[in-house]
Design an enzyme around this catalytic site. Structure first.
Site, mmCIF file in Angstrom:
data_model
loop_
_atom_site.group_PDB
_atom_site.id
_atom_site.type_symbol
_atom_site.label_atom_id
_atom_site.label_comp_id
_atom_site.label_asym_id
_atom_site.label_seq_id
_atom_site.Cartn_x
_atom_site.Cartn_y
_atom_site.Cartn_z
ATOM 1 N N GLU A 242 22.347 25.911 -1.413
ATOM 2 C CA GLU A 242 22.717 27.293 -1.093
ATOM 3 C C GLU A 242 24.185 27.436 -1.462
ATOM 4 O O GLU A 242 25.072 26.993 -0.719
ATOM 5 C CB GLU A 242 22.517 27.563 0.402
ATOM 6 C CG GLU A 242 21.080 27.514 0.862
ATOM 7 C CD GLU A 242 20.254 28.691 0.372
ATOM 8 O OE1 GLU A 242 20.836 29.766 0.112
ATOM 9 O OE2 GLU A 242 19.032 28.529 0.227
ATOM 10 N N CYS A 276 29.109 34.370 1.546
ATOM 11 C CA CYS A 276 28.414 34.109 0.270
ATOM 12 C C CYS A 276 27.740 35.347 -0.279
ATOM 13 O O CYS A 276 27.461 35.418 -1.474
ATOM 14 C CB CYS A 276 27.412 32.978 0.441
ATOM 15 S SG CYS A 276 26.233 33.272 1.758
HETATM 16 P P1 NAP Z 1 32.613 23.293 0.205
HETATM 17 O O1 NAP Z 1 34.032 22.984 0.011
HETATM 18 O O2 NAP Z 1 31.678 23.115 -0.934
HETATM 19 O O3 NAP Z 1 32.138 22.412 1.467
HETATM 20 C C1 NAP Z 1 30.859 22.537 2.008
HETATM 21 C C2 NAP Z 1 30.494 21.246 2.718
HETATM 22 O O4 NAP Z 1 30.348 20.221 1.733
HETATM 23 C C3 NAP Z 1 31.557 20.753 3.696
HETATM 24 O O5 NAP Z 1 30.934 20.161 4.805
HETATM 25 C C4 NAP Z 1 32.284 19.708 2.866
HETATM 26 O O6 NAP Z 1 32.957 18.751 3.632
HETATM 27 C C5 NAP Z 1 31.134 19.089 2.120
HETATM 28 N N1 NAP Z 1 31.500 18.359 0.922
HETATM 29 C C6 NAP Z 1 32.597 18.503 0.154
HETATM 30 N N2 NAP Z 1 32.559 17.615 -0.875
HETATM 31 C C7 NAP Z 1 31.413 16.906 -0.735
HETATM 32 C C8 NAP Z 1 30.811 15.844 -1.464
HETATM 33 N N3 NAP Z 1 31.364 15.334 -2.560
HETATM 34 N N4 NAP Z 1 29.633 15.344 -1.021
HETATM 35 C C9 NAP Z 1 29.050 15.849 0.079
HETATM 36 N N5 NAP Z 1 29.593 16.834 0.816
HETATM 37 C C10 NAP Z 1 30.740 17.375 0.410
HETATM 38 O O7 NAP Z 1 32.409 24.802 0.696
HETATM 39 P P2 NAP Z 1 33.214 25.604 1.823
HETATM 40 O O8 NAP Z 1 34.561 25.947 1.294
HETATM 41 O O9 NAP Z 1 33.107 24.948 3.151
HETATM 42 O O10 NAP Z 1 32.305 26.910 1.892
HETATM 43 C C11 NAP Z 1 32.420 27.956 0.999
HETATM 44 C C12 NAP Z 1 31.309 27.974 -0.028
HETATM 45 O O11 NAP Z 1 30.037 27.946 0.608
HETATM 46 C C13 NAP Z 1 31.328 29.251 -0.829
HETATM 47 O O12 NAP Z 1 31.117 28.971 -2.193
HETATM 48 C C14 NAP Z 1 30.169 30.047 -0.257
HETATM 49 O O13 NAP Z 1 29.643 31.019 -1.115
HETATM 50 C C15 NAP Z 1 29.204 28.966 0.047
HETATM 51 N N6 NAP Z 1 28.210 29.421 1.039
HETATM 52 C C16 NAP Z 1 26.927 29.643 0.624
HETATM 53 C C17 NAP Z 1 25.984 30.117 1.530
HETATM 54 C C18 NAP Z 1 24.563 30.330 1.119
HETATM 55 O O14 NAP Z 1 23.714 30.373 1.999
HETATM 56 N N7 NAP Z 1 24.258 30.459 -0.158
HETATM 57 C C19 NAP Z 1 26.348 30.352 2.861
HETATM 58 C C20 NAP Z 1 27.665 30.131 3.238
HETATM 59 C C21 NAP Z 1 28.593 29.655 2.316
HETATM 60 P P3 NAP Z 1 34.533 18.944 3.951
HETATM 61 O O15 NAP Z 1 34.629 20.148 4.801
HETATM 62 O O16 NAP Z 1 34.885 17.690 4.621
HETATM 63 O O17 NAP Z 1 35.212 19.119 2.619
#
Ligand code: NAP
Length: 470
Positions: A242, A276
């Site tokens: 997602e 998102c």
């Molecule tokens: P993110 O930086 O991608 O982080 C999301 C999660 O992934 C966090 O728990 C992060 O941990 C973890 N993570 C980071 N690097 C990783 C790796 N190499 N392996 C496994 N896990 C890893 O995203 P965010 O800034 O928290 O959230 C914003 C994004 O989420 C936006 O792009 C938004 O559009 C998207 N989003 C999508 C939806 C949907 O349903 N489509 C809903 C909400 C948000 P850390 O926090 O420790 O870095």
């Protein structure tokens, strides 16, 4: 929460309120060794989870929903303090979480298989067949910061409903809501070893977690960059992705403009644009462009930004100052390339003013990438084919929206917009938690929305009977 017990670690992570940078709490910073404990415990607990009856799974989820409901204000304050949401936005998320958990309990009872007409082909004589849906085993849930409670519920609810063990890794900046939900699940009777909640950095723990063969499904919500990295590491297992978007809206000349303005302003600036399905690009019929633009700017300038816990605040800060600085840079980049800032554009610490722009060129990052911040671009268009082509020109497709009072125009919008969901006469920010939710293109793979997650988190198991005496 590891192997059924709450663990502390000397290495900790400060959880800060992005409004004033004050420390709200600290959580353990898990290590790769902790991940191994979580993986072994989850693998061992998969049997316990599978043996919970449908009734028990549903009751645990209903009781958890009741606990969240009874403490709605506490959950809302946690969301509002650790994240970007105002208290009013946070209350909405907490009440949606109650619904997500309740529907998960209901869907647990609707998880059924089918009989198979094995005698529909020669050779099927004296045979019978059916399939059940069985748990996949261990689900790894990785969640983002922007919906720190309800996105977690969207993964834990269906995973438990389907009889799985779960490892949860919440976003490092917002782990508290996830921990509160973990406590609620235990209080509701979830066997302690069925859920492992691991707080720590994705950059440290991520590869070890996602690559481990004991995990049978990775359910990830987050950005494209982390999503792509996970896809490269995950190996042979199921994946739900997602990801982000850059949501377009088309407003036609016959639309209810007051409603379109009101709902698109909210859709653009909800959670300071860190959403998102937030509105990022609005294509407006040229005949009404100026009227729409002026009302949109008027509505936006009335927005109150500031303290998230103040009941009158409409929009809070971004999650960190560095994220706010990134958005500021993107606004400057658009300006340098010819865009006009109609409202906002400024930044104070992590607070970015709600910002409305026009004349944003196609080579501006603010046009082509997911901004995930409180900015929105307005563009005039002359005909619907042009509007649809421009709306679809970006490599994301989670939600799109169209406003028109004419049935045929609205139908063309519904058919012509490329996205996982099209909202007619609503902004892209409309979502019901039980509808299929997910994106095309870079917005992801698979669908959430409880019933749909439950299908992803379970597998069909066929049983064929050869009964010559029957
Ligand atoms: P993110 O930086 O991608 O982080 C999301 C999660 O992934 C966090 O728990 C992060 O941990 C973890 N993570 C980071 N690097 C990783 C790796 N190499 N392996 C496994 N896990 C890893 O995203 P965010 O800034 O928290 O959230 C914003 C994004 O989420 C936006 O792009 C938004 O559009 C998207 N989003 C999508 C939806 C949907 O349903 N489509 C809903 C909400 C948000 P850390 O926090 O420790 O870095």
């Amino acid at each position: 929460l590891l192997a059924g017990s709450w663990e502390d670690r000397s290495d900790t992570i400060d959880v800060r309120d992005p409004y004033d940078n004050s420390i709200i709490d600290t959580v353990p910073s898990a290590t790769v060794d902790d991940v191994e404990i979580a993986l072994s415990a989850a693998a061992a607990a998969a049997d316990t989870a599978r043996k919970l009856t449908t009734y028990e799974r549903a009751q645990i989820l209903f009781r958890t929903a009741a606990i969240v409901d009874a403490n709605l204000e506490g959950f809302a304050r946690t969301i509002a303090r650790e994240g970007s949401k105002t208290i009013r936005e946070a209350r909405k998320e907490a009440s949606r979480c109650v619904n997500t958990l309740t529907v998960s309990g209901e869907e647990a009872k609707r998880l059924t298989g089918e009989t198979i007409a094995v005698d529909s082909f020669p050779g099927g004589e004296q045979r019978r067949g059916h399939y059940d849906r069985v748990p996949i085993g261990v689900v790894l849930a990785i969640t983002p910061f922007n919906d720190p409670l309800n996105v977690v519920a969207h993964k834990l609810g269906p995973a438990i409903a389907g009889g799985n063990a779960v490892i949860l890794k919440p976003a490092t900046v917002t782990p508290l809501s996830a921990l509160k939900l973990t406590e609620a699940l235990l209080e509701a009777g979830l066997p302690g070893d069925v859920l492992q909640t691991v707080t720590g950095h994705g950059s440290v723990l991520g590869d070890v977690l996602v690559a481990d063969p004991r995990v049978r499904m990775v359910s990830f919500t987050g950005g494209v960059e982390a999503g792509e990295r996970i896809m490269g590491k995950v190996g042979l297992k199921k994946v739900g992705m997602e990801l982000g978007s850059n949501s377009p809206v088309i407003v036609w000349h016959d639309a209810d403009l007051d409603w379109a303005v009101e709902t698109c302003v909210s859709g653009a600036f909800w959670a300071a644009g860190q959403n998102c399905i937030g509105v990022q690009r609005i294509y407006i019929h040229r005949d009404v462009f100026e009227v729409f633009r002026d009302r949109f700017v008027k509505h936006t300038t009335a927005y109150r930004i500031g303290d998230k816990l103040d009941e009158t605040t409409d929009m809070g800060p971004m999650i960190t100052q560095s994220e706010a600085e990134r958005v500021e840079r993107w606004i400057q980049d658009a300006r340098a390339k010819g865009a006009t800032v109609l409202s906002g554009g400024g930044r104070d610490g992590a607070l970015v003013q709600p910002t409305v722009l026009e004349n944003v060129p196609a080579d501006a990052t603010l046009h082509s990438e997911e901004v995930f911040g409180p900015t929105v671009n307005l563009y005039p268009v002359d005909d619907l084919d042009e509007a649809l082509e421009k709306a679809n020109s970006i490599n994301f497709g989670l939600h799109a929206a169209g406003f028109s009072r004419d049935l045929e125009t609205a139908y063309r919008m519904a058919e012509g917009l490329d996205a996982g969901g099209v909202m007619i006469n609503d902004s892209t920010d409309y979502r019901l938690d039980s509808m299929p939710f997910g994106g095309i293109k870079n917005s992801g793979l698979g669908r959430e929305g409880i019933r749909f997650s439950l299908q992803e988190m379970t597998e069909p198991k066929v049983v064929c009977w050869y009964l010559p005496g029957v």
